[in-house]
Motif scaffolding. Structure first.
Motif, PDB file in Angstrom:
ATOM      1  N   UNK A   1       0.848  -1.311   0.145  1.00 51.35           N
ATOM      2  CA  UNK A   1      -0.122  -0.060   0.024  1.00 51.35           C
ATOM      3  C   UNK A   1       0.731   1.260   0.057  1.00 51.35           C
ATOM      4  N   UNK A   2       1.970   1.009   0.652  1.00 55.83           N
ATOM      5  CA  UNK A   2       3.013   2.450   0.540  1.00 55.83           C
ATOM      6  C   UNK A   2       3.670   2.485  -0.611  1.00 55.83           C
ATOM      7  N   UNK A   3       3.673   1.570  -1.646  1.00 54.61           N
ATOM      8  CA  UNK A   3       4.282   1.657  -2.842  1.00 54.61           C
ATOM      9  C   UNK A   3       5.617   0.918  -3.062  1.00 54.61           C
ATOM     10  N   UNK A   4       5.813   0.318  -1.995  1.00 45.66           N
ATOM     11  CA  UNK A   4       7.233  -0.658  -1.926  1.00 45.66           C
ATOM     12  C   UNK A   4       7.005  -2.060  -2.653  1.00 45.66           C
ATOM     13  N   UNK A   5       7.847  -2.679  -3.006  1.00 42.29           N
ATOM     14  CA  UNK A   5       7.788  -4.025  -3.759  1.00 42.29           C
ATOM     15  C   UNK A   5       7.303  -4.924  -2.451  1.00 42.29           C
ATOM     16  N   UNK A   6       6.329  -5.839  -2.902  1.00 43.14           N
ATOM     17  CA  UNK A   6       5.839  -6.904  -1.951  1.00 43.14           C
ATOM     18  C   UNK A   6       6.697  -8.009  -1.992  1.00 43.14           C
ATOM     19  N   UNK A   7       7.548  -8.202  -2.891  1.00 46.83           N
ATOM     20  CA  UNK A   7       8.703  -9.052  -2.755  1.00 46.83           C
ATOM     21  C   UNK A   7       9.317  -9.155  -1.434  1.00 46.83           C
ATOM     22  N   UNK A   8       9.646  -7.940  -0.787  1.00 50.03           N
ATOM     23  CA  UNK A   8      10.461  -7.942   0.460  1.00 50.03           C
ATOM     24  C   UNK A   8       9.474  -7.946   1.597  1.00 50.03           C
ATOM     25  N   UNK A   9       8.313  -8.002   1.387  1.00 48.60           N
ATOM     26  CA  UNK A   9       7.147  -8.067   2.253  1.00 48.60           C
ATOM     27  C   UNK A   9       6.722  -9.418   2.400  1.00 48.60           C
ATOM     28  N   UNK A  10       5.451  -9.568   1.772  1.00 49.98           N
ATOM     29  CA  UNK A  10       4.832 -11.070   1.833  1.00 49.98           C
ATOM     30  C   UNK A  10       5.689 -11.940   1.281  1.00 49.98           C
ATOM     31  N   UNK A  11       6.694 -11.631   0.338  1.00 52.13           N
ATOM     32  CA  UNK A  11       7.646 -12.676  -0.379  1.00 52.13           C
ATOM     33  C   UNK A  11       8.370 -13.296   0.617  1.00 52.13           C
ATOM     34  N   UNK A  12       8.711 -12.697   1.660  1.00 48.40           N
ATOM     35  CA  UNK A  12       9.536 -13.108   3.117  1.00 48.40           C
ATOM     36  C   UNK A  12       8.824 -14.144   3.608  1.00 48.40           C
ATOM     37  N   UNK A  13       7.585 -14.519   3.486  1.00 47.85           N
ATOM     38  CA  UNK A  13       6.951 -15.560   4.340  1.00 47.85           C
ATOM     39  C   UNK A  13       6.078 -16.524   3.304  1.00 47.85           C
ATOM     40  N   UNK A  14       6.777 -16.288   2.162  1.00 51.53           N
ATOM     41  CA  UNK A  14       6.198 -17.033   0.966  1.00 51.53           C
ATOM     42  C   UNK A  14       7.682 -17.594   0.053  1.00 51.53           C
ATOM     43  N   UNK A  15       8.542 -17.964   0.667  1.00 50.23           N
ATOM     44  CA  UNK A  15       9.737 -18.282  -0.061  1.00 50.23           C
ATOM     45  C   UNK A  15       9.487 -19.598  -1.094  1.00 50.23           C
ATOM     46  N   UNK A  16       8.473 -20.500  -0.557  1.00 52.16           N
ATOM     47  CA  UNK A  16       8.240 -21.612  -1.504  1.00 52.16           C
ATOM     48  C   UNK A  16       7.641 -20.870  -2.975  1.00 52.16           C
ATOM     49  N   UNK A  17       6.790 -19.767  -2.761  1.00 49.96           N
ATOM     50  CA  UNK A  17       6.255 -19.100  -3.954  1.00 49.96           C
ATOM     51  C   UNK A  17       7.376 -18.401  -4.706  1.00 49.96           C
ATOM     52  N   UNK A  18       8.224 -17.713  -4.161  1.00 53.87           N
ATOM     53  CA  UNK A  18       9.339 -16.703  -4.695  1.00 53.87           C
ATOM     54  C   UNK A  18      10.269 -17.914  -5.639  1.00 53.87           C
ATOM     55  N   UNK A  19      10.315 -18.975  -4.712  1.00 52.65           N
ATOM     56  CA  UNK A  19      11.275 -20.185  -5.785  1.00 52.65           C
ATOM     57  C   UNK A  19      10.489 -20.707  -6.770  1.00 52.65           C
ATOM     58  N   UNK A  20       9.149 -20.641  -6.666  1.00 51.06           N
ATOM     59  CA  UNK A  20       8.276 -21.255  -8.056  1.00 51.06           C
ATOM     60  C   UNK A  20       8.657 -20.125  -9.066  1.00 51.06           C
ATOM     61  N   UNK A  21       8.193 -19.006  -8.658  1.00 46.47           N
ATOM     62  CA  UNK A  21       8.473 -17.876  -9.641  1.00 46.47           C
ATOM     63  C   UNK A  21       9.856 -18.201 -10.367  1.00 46.47           C
ATOM     64  N   UNK A  22      10.995 -18.300  -9.512  1.00 48.78           N
ATOM     65  CA  UNK A  22      12.385 -18.417 -10.073  1.00 48.78           C
ATOM     66  C   UNK A  22      12.226 -19.579 -10.898  1.00 48.78           C
ATOM     67  N   UNK A  23      11.572 -20.880 -10.687  1.00 53.94           N
ATOM     68  CA  UNK A  23      11.692 -22.007 -11.367  1.00 53.94           C
ATOM     69  C   UNK A  23      11.084 -21.635 -12.685  1.00 53.94           C
ATOM     70  N   UNK A  24      10.060 -21.168 -12.566  1.00 52.49           N
ATOM     71  CA  UNK A  24       9.161 -20.939 -13.936  1.00 52.49           C
ATOM     72  C   UNK A  24      10.161 -19.878 -14.877  1.00 52.49           C
ATOM     73  N   UNK A  25      10.971 -19.219 -14.290  1.00 50.01           N
ATOM     74  CA  UNK A  25      11.729 -18.177 -15.015  1.00 50.01           C
ATOM     75  C   UNK A  25      13.153 -18.812 -15.638  1.00 50.01           C
ATOM     76  N   UNK A  26      13.648 -19.938 -14.826  1.00 49.40           N
ATOM     77  CA  UNK A  26      14.747 -20.451 -15.129  1.00 49.40           C
ATOM     78  C   UNK A  26      14.439 -21.709 -16.174  1.00 49.40           C
ATOM     79  N   UNK A  27      13.325 -22.327 -15.661  1.00 51.07           N
ATOM     80  CA  UNK A  27      13.059 -23.822 -16.362  1.00 51.07           C
ATOM     81  C   UNK A  27      11.753 -23.538 -16.786  1.00 51.07           C
TER      82      UNK A  27
END
Length: 199
Positions: A156-182
Protein backbone atom coordinates in the motif's frame (compact mmCIF):
# COMPACT_ATOMS: atom_id res chain seq x y z
CA UNK A 1 14.44 -7.64 18.27
CA UNK A 2 13.20 -8.73 14.84
CA UNK A 3 16.25 -9.72 12.84
CA UNK A 4 14.60 -11.57 9.97
CA UNK A 5 16.31 -9.31 7.41
CA UNK A 6 19.66 -10.61 8.68
CA UNK A 7 18.78 -14.20 7.82
CA UNK A 8 20.38 -15.33 4.58
CA UNK A 9 18.45 -18.55 4.04
CA UNK A 10 14.90 -17.99 2.75
CA UNK A 11 13.46 -20.52 5.22
CA UNK A 12 15.41 -18.95 8.08
CA UNK A 13 13.90 -15.59 7.22
CA UNK A 14 10.41 -17.05 7.05
CA UNK A 15 10.80 -18.86 10.36
CA UNK A 16 10.30 -15.55 12.16
CA UNK A 17 6.60 -16.16 11.62
CA UNK A 18 6.90 -18.43 14.65
CA UNK A 19 7.96 -15.48 16.79
CA UNK A 20 4.95 -13.48 15.65
CA UNK A 21 2.73 -16.51 16.21
CA UNK A 22 4.01 -16.76 19.79
CA UNK A 23 3.44 -13.05 20.40
CA UNK A 24 -0.07 -13.21 18.94
CA UNK A 25 -1.03 -16.38 20.81
CA UNK A 26 -1.20 -18.35 17.55
CA UNK A 27 1.96 -20.44 17.71
CA UNK A 28 0.30 -23.64 16.43
CA UNK A 29 -1.07 -21.80 13.39
CA UNK A 30 2.29 -20.16 12.73
CA UNK A 31 4.09 -23.51 13.04
CA UNK A 32 1.64 -25.03 10.56
CA UNK A 33 2.19 -22.23 8.04
CA UNK A 34 5.97 -22.51 8.38
CA UNK A 35 5.98 -26.32 8.11
CA UNK A 36 3.85 -26.19 4.94
CA UNK A 37 6.08 -23.58 3.27
CA UNK A 38 9.22 -25.48 4.28
CA UNK A 39 7.88 -28.74 2.83
CA UNK A 40 6.85 -27.01 -0.42
CA UNK A 41 10.20 -25.24 -0.73
CA UNK A 42 12.28 -28.37 -0.20
CA UNK A 43 10.04 -30.44 -2.48
CA UNK A 44 10.37 -27.92 -5.32
CA UNK A 45 14.11 -27.56 -4.79
CA UNK A 46 14.50 -31.34 -5.01
CA UNK A 47 12.31 -31.49 -8.13
CA UNK A 48 14.45 -28.86 -9.84
CA UNK A 49 17.61 -30.80 -8.96
CA UNK A 50 16.11 -34.06 -10.20
CA UNK A 51 14.55 -32.82 -13.44
CA UNK A 52 17.02 -30.10 -14.42
CA UNK A 53 20.24 -31.39 -12.89
CA UNK A 54 22.24 -30.15 -9.93
CA UNK A 55 24.06 -27.69 -12.14
CA UNK A 56 21.48 -26.69 -14.71
CA UNK A 57 23.78 -24.04 -16.12
CA UNK A 58 21.34 -21.10 -15.86
CA UNK A 59 23.63 -18.06 -15.63
CA UNK A 60 22.05 -15.03 -14.00
CA UNK A 61 22.98 -11.37 -14.22
CA UNK A 62 21.47 -9.56 -11.24
CA UNK A 63 20.66 -5.92 -10.47
CA UNK A 64 21.79 -2.90 -12.49
CA UNK A 65 24.27 -0.10 -11.78
CA UNK A 66 23.56 2.46 -9.07
CA UNK A 67 25.66 5.64 -9.18
CA UNK A 68 28.20 3.91 -11.38
CA UNK A 69 28.54 0.80 -9.16
CA UNK A 70 27.00 -2.61 -9.75
CA UNK A 71 26.21 -4.45 -6.50
CA UNK A 72 26.43 -8.25 -6.72
CA UNK A 73 25.27 -10.37 -3.76
CA UNK A 74 27.74 -12.89 -2.33
CA UNK A 75 27.15 -16.63 -2.76
CA UNK A 76 25.72 -16.95 0.77
CA UNK A 77 23.31 -14.02 0.34
CA UNK A 78 19.51 -14.39 0.52
CA UNK A 79 19.05 -13.69 -3.21
CA UNK A 80 21.94 -15.93 -4.22
CA UNK A 81 20.57 -18.86 -2.23
CA UNK A 82 17.14 -18.45 -3.83
CA UNK A 83 18.74 -18.38 -7.28
CA UNK A 84 20.91 -21.41 -6.44
CA UNK A 85 17.94 -23.42 -5.13
CA UNK A 86 16.11 -22.59 -8.38
CA UNK A 87 19.01 -24.05 -10.37
CA UNK A 88 20.87 -20.85 -11.27
CA UNK A 89 24.15 -19.11 -10.55
CA UNK A 90 24.63 -15.37 -10.10
CA UNK A 91 27.56 -14.28 -12.23
CA UNK A 92 30.28 -12.45 -10.29
CA UNK A 93 29.00 -13.63 -6.91
CA UNK A 94 31.83 -14.08 -4.40
CA UNK A 95 32.29 -17.33 -2.50
CA UNK A 96 31.76 -17.21 1.27
CA UNK A 97 30.21 -13.71 1.22
CA UNK A 98 26.78 -12.76 2.55
CA UNK A 99 26.81 -9.08 1.68
CA UNK A 100 26.86 -7.43 -1.71
CA UNK A 101 30.17 -6.66 -3.34
CA UNK A 102 30.89 -3.64 -5.51
CA UNK A 103 31.71 -4.26 -9.15
CA UNK A 104 32.55 -1.82 -11.91
CA UNK A 105 30.11 -1.52 -14.78
CA UNK A 106 32.84 -2.77 -17.11
CA UNK A 107 33.40 -5.96 -15.11
CA UNK A 108 29.65 -6.54 -14.69
CA UNK A 109 29.20 -6.03 -18.43
CA UNK A 110 31.72 -8.80 -19.14
CA UNK A 111 29.64 -11.09 -16.92
CA UNK A 112 26.46 -9.87 -18.61
CA UNK A 113 27.67 -11.17 -21.95
CA UNK A 114 27.54 -14.71 -20.48
CA UNK A 115 24.12 -14.39 -18.81
CA UNK A 116 21.05 -16.35 -19.86
CA UNK A 117 18.72 -14.23 -17.72
CA UNK A 118 18.87 -10.71 -16.29
CA UNK A 119 17.11 -10.57 -12.92
CA UNK A 120 15.95 -7.57 -10.88
CA UNK A 121 17.42 -4.64 -12.83
CA UNK A 122 14.59 -2.36 -11.63
CA UNK A 123 11.33 -1.10 -13.06
CA UNK A 124 12.35 -0.40 -16.64
CA UNK A 125 11.14 -1.22 -20.09
CA UNK A 126 13.61 -3.13 -22.27
CA UNK A 127 14.16 0.07 -24.23
CA UNK A 128 14.78 2.28 -21.20
CA UNK A 129 17.12 -0.33 -19.72
CA UNK A 130 19.11 -0.46 -22.96
CA UNK A 131 19.38 3.33 -22.90
CA UNK A 132 21.16 3.43 -19.52
CA UNK A 133 24.44 2.57 -21.20
CA UNK A 134 25.21 2.12 -24.92
CA UNK A 135 26.80 -1.26 -24.14
CA UNK A 136 23.62 -2.68 -22.62
CA UNK A 137 21.95 -3.14 -26.00
CA UNK A 138 24.54 -5.88 -26.66
CA UNK A 139 23.64 -7.94 -23.59
CA UNK A 140 22.18 -11.24 -24.91
CA UNK A 141 19.55 -11.57 -22.13
CA UNK A 142 18.23 -8.11 -22.98
CA UNK A 143 18.30 -8.74 -26.73
CA UNK A 144 16.42 -12.02 -26.17
CA UNK A 145 13.87 -10.41 -23.83
CA UNK A 146 14.93 -12.58 -20.88
CA UNK A 147 14.77 -9.81 -18.28
CA UNK A 148 12.61 -10.07 -15.15
CA UNK A 149 12.05 -7.81 -12.16
CA UNK A 150 10.68 -8.76 -8.73
CA UNK A 151 8.22 -5.87 -8.26
CA UNK A 152 5.05 -7.21 -9.85
CA UNK A 153 3.21 -6.64 -6.56
CA UNK A 154 3.34 -3.45 -4.51
CA UNK A 155 2.58 -2.67 -0.87
CA UNK A 156 0.00 0.00 0.00
CA UNK A 157 2.94 2.37 0.60
CA UNK A 158 4.26 1.70 -2.90
CA UNK A 159 7.18 -0.61 -2.07
CA UNK A 160 7.89 -4.01 -3.59
CA UNK A 161 5.83 -6.74 -1.93
CA UNK A 162 8.67 -9.15 -2.74
CA UNK A 163 10.39 -7.90 0.43
CA UNK A 164 7.18 -8.02 2.48
CA UNK A 165 4.81 -10.93 1.73
CA UNK A 166 7.55 -12.65 -0.27
CA UNK A 167 9.57 -13.08 2.93
CA UNK A 168 6.89 -15.43 4.30
CA UNK A 169 6.29 -17.17 0.96
CA UNK A 170 9.76 -18.43 0.02
CA UNK A 171 8.18 -21.44 -1.70
CA UNK A 172 6.21 -19.11 -3.99
CA UNK A 173 9.30 -16.97 -4.73
CA UNK A 174 11.23 -20.16 -5.53
CA UNK A 175 8.39 -21.27 -7.82
CA UNK A 176 8.59 -17.93 -9.65
CA UNK A 177 12.31 -18.39 -10.23
CA UNK A 178 11.82 -22.02 -11.27
CA UNK A 179 9.31 -20.92 -13.93
CA UNK A 180 11.70 -18.23 -15.18
CA UNK A 181 14.79 -20.47 -15.25
CA UNK A 182 13.07 -23.68 -16.36
CA UNK A 183 10.01 -22.96 -18.55
CA UNK A 184 9.65 -26.70 -19.12
CA UNK A 185 8.51 -27.05 -15.49
CA UNK A 186 5.69 -24.54 -15.98
CA UNK A 187 2.11 -25.69 -16.47
CA UNK A 188 -0.64 -23.80 -18.28
CA UNK A 189 -2.11 -22.77 -14.91
CA UNK A 190 1.15 -21.39 -13.48
CA UNK A 191 1.59 -17.63 -13.24
CA UNK A 192 4.34 -15.50 -11.76
CA UNK A 193 3.37 -13.86 -8.46
CA UNK A 194 6.30 -11.59 -7.57
CA UNK A 195 8.16 -11.29 -10.86
CA UNK A 196 7.22 -9.93 -14.26
CA UNK A 197 8.90 -9.93 -17.63
CA UNK A 198 10.12 -6.59 -18.92
CA UNK A 199 8.61 -5.53 -22.26
Amino acid sequence: VVGDYLENHPLGRMEYIRLFGELAGKRAEADSIFDFAKQEYISLKNRIMKECGQDSGVRVLINSPFNGIWYIPGEDNYMSLLVKDAGGTILGSRSGETGSGRMSIEKAYMNALEADIWLNPGDFTLESLANINPLFANIPALKNGMVYNNSRRHTPAGGSDFWETGAVEPHIVLKDLAMIFHPELRTAEDTLKYHYKLR
